[in-house]
Design a protein around this motif. Structure first.
Motif, PDB file in Angstrom:
ATOM      1  N   CYS A   1       0.895  -1.228  -0.214  1.00  0.00           N
ATOM      2  CA  CYS A   1       0.187  -0.090   0.174  1.00  0.00           C
ATOM      3  C   CYS A   1       1.183   1.139  -0.516  1.00  0.00           C
ATOM      4  O   CYS A   1      -0.096   2.074  -0.102  1.00  0.00           O
ATOM      5  CB  CYS A   1      -0.851   0.262   1.074  1.00  0.00           C
ATOM      6  SG  CYS A   1      -2.455  -0.670   1.182  1.00  0.00           S
TER       7      CYS A   1
ATOM      8  N   ALA B   1       3.715   4.818  -5.314  1.00  0.00           N
ATOM      9  CA  ALA B   1       2.188   5.464  -6.031  1.00  0.00           C
ATOM     10  C   ALA B   1       0.828   5.370  -6.354  1.00  0.00           C
ATOM     11  O   ALA B   1       0.167   6.131  -6.035  1.00  0.00           O
ATOM     12  CB  ALA B   1       2.641   5.584  -7.480  1.00  0.00           C
ATOM     13  N   TYR B   2       1.145   3.606  -5.794  1.00  0.00           N
ATOM     14  CA  TYR B   2      -0.747   3.570  -6.185  1.00  0.00           C
ATOM     15  C   TYR B   2      -0.839   2.524  -4.703  1.00  0.00           C
ATOM     16  O   TYR B   2      -1.633   1.970  -4.626  1.00  0.00           O
ATOM     17  CB  TYR B   2      -0.540   2.239  -6.936  1.00  0.00           C
ATOM     18  CG  TYR B   2      -0.337   2.294  -8.578  1.00  0.00           C
ATOM     19  CD1 TYR B   2      -1.340   3.278  -9.588  1.00  0.00           C
ATOM     20  CD2 TYR B   2       1.606   2.498  -9.230  1.00  0.00           C
ATOM     21  CE1 TYR B   2      -0.812   3.640 -10.306  1.00  0.00           C
ATOM     22  CE2 TYR B   2       1.337   2.328 -10.492  1.00  0.00           C
ATOM     23  CZ  TYR B   2       0.031   3.345 -11.362  1.00  0.00           C
ATOM     24  OH  TYR B   2       0.578   3.934 -12.330  1.00  0.00           O
ATOM     25  N   ASP B   3      -0.902   4.075  -4.085  1.00  0.00           N
ATOM     26  CA  ASP B   3      -1.436   3.654  -2.956  1.00  0.00           C
ATOM     27  C   ASP B   3      -2.690   3.454  -2.539  1.00  0.00           C
ATOM     28  O   ASP B   3      -3.172   4.130  -3.327  1.00  0.00           O
ATOM     29  CB  ASP B   3      -0.534   5.361  -1.866  1.00  0.00           C
ATOM     30  CG  ASP B   3      -1.623   6.294  -2.278  1.00  0.00           C
ATOM     31  OD1 ASP B   3      -1.377   6.223  -3.129  1.00  0.00           O
ATOM     32  OD2 ASP B   3      -2.161   7.096  -1.336  1.00  0.00           O
ATOM     33  N   CYS B   4      -3.111   2.634  -1.605  1.00  0.00           N
ATOM     34  CA  CYS B   4      -4.345   1.977  -0.655  1.00  0.00           C
ATOM     35  C   CYS B   4      -4.836   3.541   0.203  1.00  0.00           C
ATOM     36  O   CYS B   4      -4.617   3.523   1.795  1.00  0.00           O
ATOM     37  CB  CYS B   4      -4.044   0.515   0.301  1.00  0.00           C
ATOM     38  SG  CYS B   4      -3.253   0.042  -0.680  1.00  0.00           S
TER      39      CYS B   4
ATOM     40  N   THR C   1      -3.954   3.695   3.932  1.00  0.00           N
ATOM     41  CA  THR C   1      -2.507   3.856   4.304  1.00  0.00           C
ATOM     42  C   THR C   1      -2.079   4.381   5.806  1.00  0.00           C
ATOM     43  O   THR C   1      -1.783   4.308   6.331  1.00  0.00           O
ATOM     44  CB  THR C   1      -2.370   5.616   3.957  1.00  0.00           C
ATOM     45  OG1 THR C   1      -1.933   4.908   2.223  1.00  0.00           O
ATOM     46  CG2 THR C   1      -0.533   5.654   3.356  1.00  0.00           C
TER      47      THR C   1
ATOM     48  N   THR D   1       3.573   9.161   2.227  1.00  0.00           N
ATOM     49  CA  THR D   1       3.228   7.383   1.724  1.00  0.00           C
ATOM     50  C   THR D   1       4.195   6.614   0.673  1.00  0.00           C
ATOM     51  O   THR D   1       4.895   5.884   0.541  1.00  0.00           O
ATOM     52  CB  THR D   1       2.307   7.475   0.278  1.00  0.00           C
ATOM     53  OG1 THR D   1       2.910   8.949  -0.860  1.00  0.00           O
ATOM     54  CG2 THR D   1       1.378   8.480   0.146  1.00  0.00           C
TER      55      THR D   1
ATOM     56  N   LEU E   1       6.521   6.893 -10.013  1.00  0.00           N
ATOM     57  CA  LEU E   1       5.448   5.949 -10.278  1.00  0.00           C
ATOM     58  C   LEU E   1       5.998   4.488 -10.699  1.00  0.00           C
ATOM     59  O   LEU E   1       5.339   3.408 -10.419  1.00  0.00           O
ATOM     60  CB  LEU E   1       5.130   6.238 -11.925  1.00  0.00           C
ATOM     61  CG  LEU E   1       4.201   7.669 -12.425  1.00  0.00           C
ATOM     62  CD1 LEU E   1       4.130   8.471 -13.520  1.00  0.00           C
ATOM     63  CD2 LEU E   1       2.931   7.880 -11.770  1.00  0.00           C
TER      64      LEU E   1
ATOM     65  N   LYS F   1       8.842   0.595  -5.882  1.00  0.00           N
ATOM     66  CA  LYS F   1       7.343   0.264  -5.384  1.00  0.00           C
ATOM     67  C   LYS F   1       8.662   0.274  -3.958  1.00  0.00           C
ATOM     68  O   LYS F   1       9.675  -0.533  -3.762  1.00  0.00           O
ATOM     69  CB  LYS F   1       7.052  -1.108  -5.222  1.00  0.00           C
ATOM     70  CG  LYS F   1       6.012  -1.282  -6.520  1.00  0.00           C
ATOM     71  CD  LYS F   1       4.869  -0.763  -6.132  1.00  0.00           C
ATOM     72  CE  LYS F   1       4.234  -1.451  -4.893  1.00  0.00           C
ATOM     73  NZ  LYS F   1       2.706  -0.427  -4.638  1.00  0.00           N
TER      74      LYS F   1
ATOM     75  N   GLN G   1      -5.428   9.583  -5.180  1.00  0.00           N
ATOM     76  CA  GLN G   1      -4.215   8.983  -4.922  1.00  0.00           C
ATOM     77  C   GLN G   1      -2.772   9.798  -5.717  1.00  0.00           C
ATOM     78  O   GLN G   1      -2.608  10.588  -6.770  1.00  0.00           O
ATOM     79  CB  GLN G   1      -4.416   7.325  -6.430  1.00  0.00           C
ATOM     80  CG  GLN G   1      -5.060   6.277  -5.666  1.00  0.00           C
ATOM     81  CD  GLN G   1      -5.685   4.908  -5.991  1.00  0.00           C
ATOM     82  OE1 GLN G   1      -5.888   4.797  -7.027  1.00  0.00           O
ATOM     83  NE2 GLN G   1      -4.706   3.986  -5.472  1.00  0.00           N
TER      84      GLN G   1
ATOM     85  N   TYR H   1      -0.253   7.911  -7.637  1.00  0.00           N
ATOM     86  CA  TYR H   1       0.218   8.157  -9.260  1.00  0.00           C
ATOM     87  C   TYR H   1      -0.764   9.265  -9.912  1.00  0.00           C
ATOM     88  O   TYR H   1       0.214   9.854 -10.806  1.00  0.00           O
ATOM     89  CB  TYR H   1      -0.195   6.603  -9.320  1.00  0.00           C
ATOM     90  CG  TYR H   1      -1.617   6.618 -10.012  1.00  0.00           C
ATOM     91  CD1 TYR H   1      -2.407   6.868 -11.071  1.00  0.00           C
ATOM     92  CD2 TYR H   1      -2.345   6.107  -8.905  1.00  0.00           C
ATOM     93  CE1 TYR H   1      -3.445   6.392 -11.914  1.00  0.00           C
ATOM     94  CE2 TYR H   1      -3.694   5.652  -9.456  1.00  0.00           C
ATOM     95  CZ  TYR H   1      -4.012   6.275 -10.768  1.00  0.00           C
ATOM     96  OH  TYR H   1      -5.773   5.763 -10.615  1.00  0.00           O
TER      97      TYR H   1
ATOM     98  N   TYR I   1       0.879  12.306 -12.078  1.00  0.00           N
ATOM     99  CA  TYR I   1       1.028  13.091 -13.562  1.00  0.00           C
ATOM    100  C   TYR I   1       0.386  14.502 -13.649  1.00  0.00           C
ATOM    101  O   TYR I   1       0.799  14.990 -14.939  1.00  0.00           O
ATOM    102  CB  TYR I   1      -0.219  12.036 -14.234  1.00  0.00           C
ATOM    103  CG  TYR I   1      -0.055  11.116 -14.381  1.00  0.00           C
ATOM    104  CD1 TYR I   1       1.090  10.414 -14.837  1.00  0.00           C
ATOM    105  CD2 TYR I   1       0.135   9.661 -13.424  1.00  0.00           C
ATOM    106  CE1 TYR I   1       1.473   9.320 -15.733  1.00  0.00           C
ATOM    107  CE2 TYR I   1      -0.055   8.128 -14.131  1.00  0.00           C
ATOM    108  CZ  TYR I   1       1.286   7.766 -15.392  1.00  0.00           C
ATOM    109  OH  TYR I   1       1.101   6.795 -15.748  1.00  0.00           O
TER     110      TYR I   1
END
Length: 458
Positions: free
Chosen positions: A176, A179-182, A186, A282, A339, A342, A407, A409, A413
């Motif tokens: 989590c 970039a693609y955190d839950c 979190t 994050t 991005l 991990k 999020q 990511y 962007y």
């Protein structure tokens, strides 16, 4: 010791003590008060208040109170913010954030006014060039002040490292991070590594004491400016009326170049907001724990300070275009890497590489954008730098405002899009400048105008 130099040192160490506390607190806000996004919301409100403060308060307060008492009173607003963190809620943090924002602009304006008067006063007595002495005084100030980012973050990391409830973060929770955190999980992930209340109160106690010492230092040791010098400065402050100053800021937008520089100026707020609001939470807190935030931000502060000094010196040889290109490439590479990456505790060095590269880029954005404003708008500096503070602060407000809604990511962007737009519009400014003065290099003579007098209230 020469009297004016003593006053410069008093102001410098006062700011060092004050921003040791504020800098450390700002880095921790998104991780320390993550419930319902309270921490980043407070920072967003803070910069919104700073926008209003920049437009209205500095001339009024300096005229009424003088520089010394404006500095002391504004510092008390920062102490109030530290106190608000003891019992963090929407009813304590938001009002104290507004207070800090309102105190920020008068604090920095009074500091600049005081150092300018002190420099001119000494130059007159010694028969030296006023600009040279003022630059020396600002150089001394920033040399001492810039280290506040190191001390504030070092204190937080050393205290939080004492936590006895450190736990190993599971692979499931590490998924989590990044970039693609839950987004919903979190907070839960970081709660297990959150320091105890006693450690938090210890840290806040040290920060508050540091702020109180700053105020005492100013009140006891800083000399009031002599009345004849103060009157001269007040006349300067009185010349534009309240509304004319306000309108001049927006009338300056009639200049195409100012409009084209808005994305670049806002990007400065976006990128700083991302590092202190999103990267710390994050990536660092999520994967390593809150006690690493200080160490990571020390890395950013140290590289940022060294590169600010370096790029301020070499810009006269390289030109600003090359430096802006370097910052763009560095930031773009970082955004793409963030991005894809991990975060994992085993990759400890990587957590420090990103803020180091970010510090390098930020040094360019700060020194060269300030210099660019001073170079392009030499005849309308006040309105130009009012626009600079306005749009940079708006970038902070937006970055902290959407921090809990999107999020990471998506935020990356957005950051990349604003960066690309910034470089396109900056290129248009350089084109217009080259067109208006063919055969004259635009990146040399006054490249570094405004670097030493750079006002960064936060």
């Amino acid at each position: 010791m020469e009297k004016n130099l003593k006053n410069v040192l008093v102001i410098s160490f006062g700011f060092l003590l004050l921003f040791t506390a504020y800098g450390g607190l700002q880095s921790l806000q998104s991780s320390l008060h993550s419930e319902e996004g309270l921490g980043v919301a407070s920072l967003s409100v803070l910069y919104a208040a700073l926008i209003l403060s920049s437009m209205f308060l500095p001339p009024i307060l300096i005229k009424k109170l003088g520089c010394k008492w404006t500095i002391a009173g504004s510092m008390c607003c920062y102490i109030a913010f530290s106190l608000g963190n003891f019992y963090a809620s929407w009813y304590t943090l938001i009002p104290t954030s507004v207070m800090l924002g309102l105190g920020g602009a008068p604090l920095w304006s009074a500091k600049c006014t005081y150092l300018t008067i002190a420099g001119n006063s000494y130059a007159e007595k010694a028969g030296k060039n006023g600009k040279d002495i003022i630059n020396q005084y600002f150089g001394v100030f920033f040399l001492i002040f810039q280290s506040s980012g190191i001390w504030g973050n070092l204190i937080s990391s050393l205290i939080f490292s004492q936590a006895s409830n450190k736990v190993e973060i599971s692979e499931e929770n590490l998924a989590c991070c990044g970039a693609y955190d839950c987004m919903t999980d979190t907070t839960n992930t970081t709660e297990s590594t959150e320091p105890s209340n006693s450690l938090i109160y210890t840290l806040l106690g040290i920060y508050t004491a540091s702020g109180v010492l700053a105020v005492l230092l100013i009140v006891v040791f800083l000399d009031q400016i002599k009345s004849d010098q103060a009157e001269t400065e007040k006349e300067k402050l009185e010349t534009p009326s309240f509304w004319s100053t306000f309108l001049a800021t927006f009338q300056h937008l009639k200049d195409k170049r100012q409009c084209l520089l808005i994305p670049l100026t806002m990007y400065s707020g976006f990128e700083q907001g991302f590092l202190s609001g999103d990267y710390t939470k994050t990536y660092v807190t999520c994967a390593l724990g809150i006690h690493y935030i200080g160490y990571v931000m020390i890395c950013f502060s140290a590289v940022n300070s060294l590169c600010s000094l370096l790029f301020g010196k070499i810009s006269q040889f390289t030109g600003r275009k090359l430096l802006f290109a370097l910052a763009t490439v560095t930031n773009t590479a970082c955004i793409i890497a963030l991005l894809l990456w991990k975060p994992h505790p085993k990759q400890l060095a990587v957590f420090f590489i990103f803020p180091a590269l970010w510090g390098l880029s930020d040094a360019i954005w700060q020194t060269q954008t300030n210099g660019l404003y001073g170079f392009l708008f030499e005849k309308h500096k006040e309105a130009a730098f009012a626009n600079y503070r306005l749009w940079e602060s708006l970038g902070f407000v937006i970055a902290f405002g959407y921090s809990t809604k999107l999020q990471v990511y998506i935020k990356l962007y957005i950051l990349l899009s604003v960066l690309v737009l910034s470089m396109v519009t900056y290129g248009a400014v350089e084109y217009l400048e080259a067109k208006s003065s063919p055969g004259t290099p635009t990146a040399t003579k006054k490249e570094n105008v405004g670097h030493l007098t750079q006002e960064t209230p936060m």
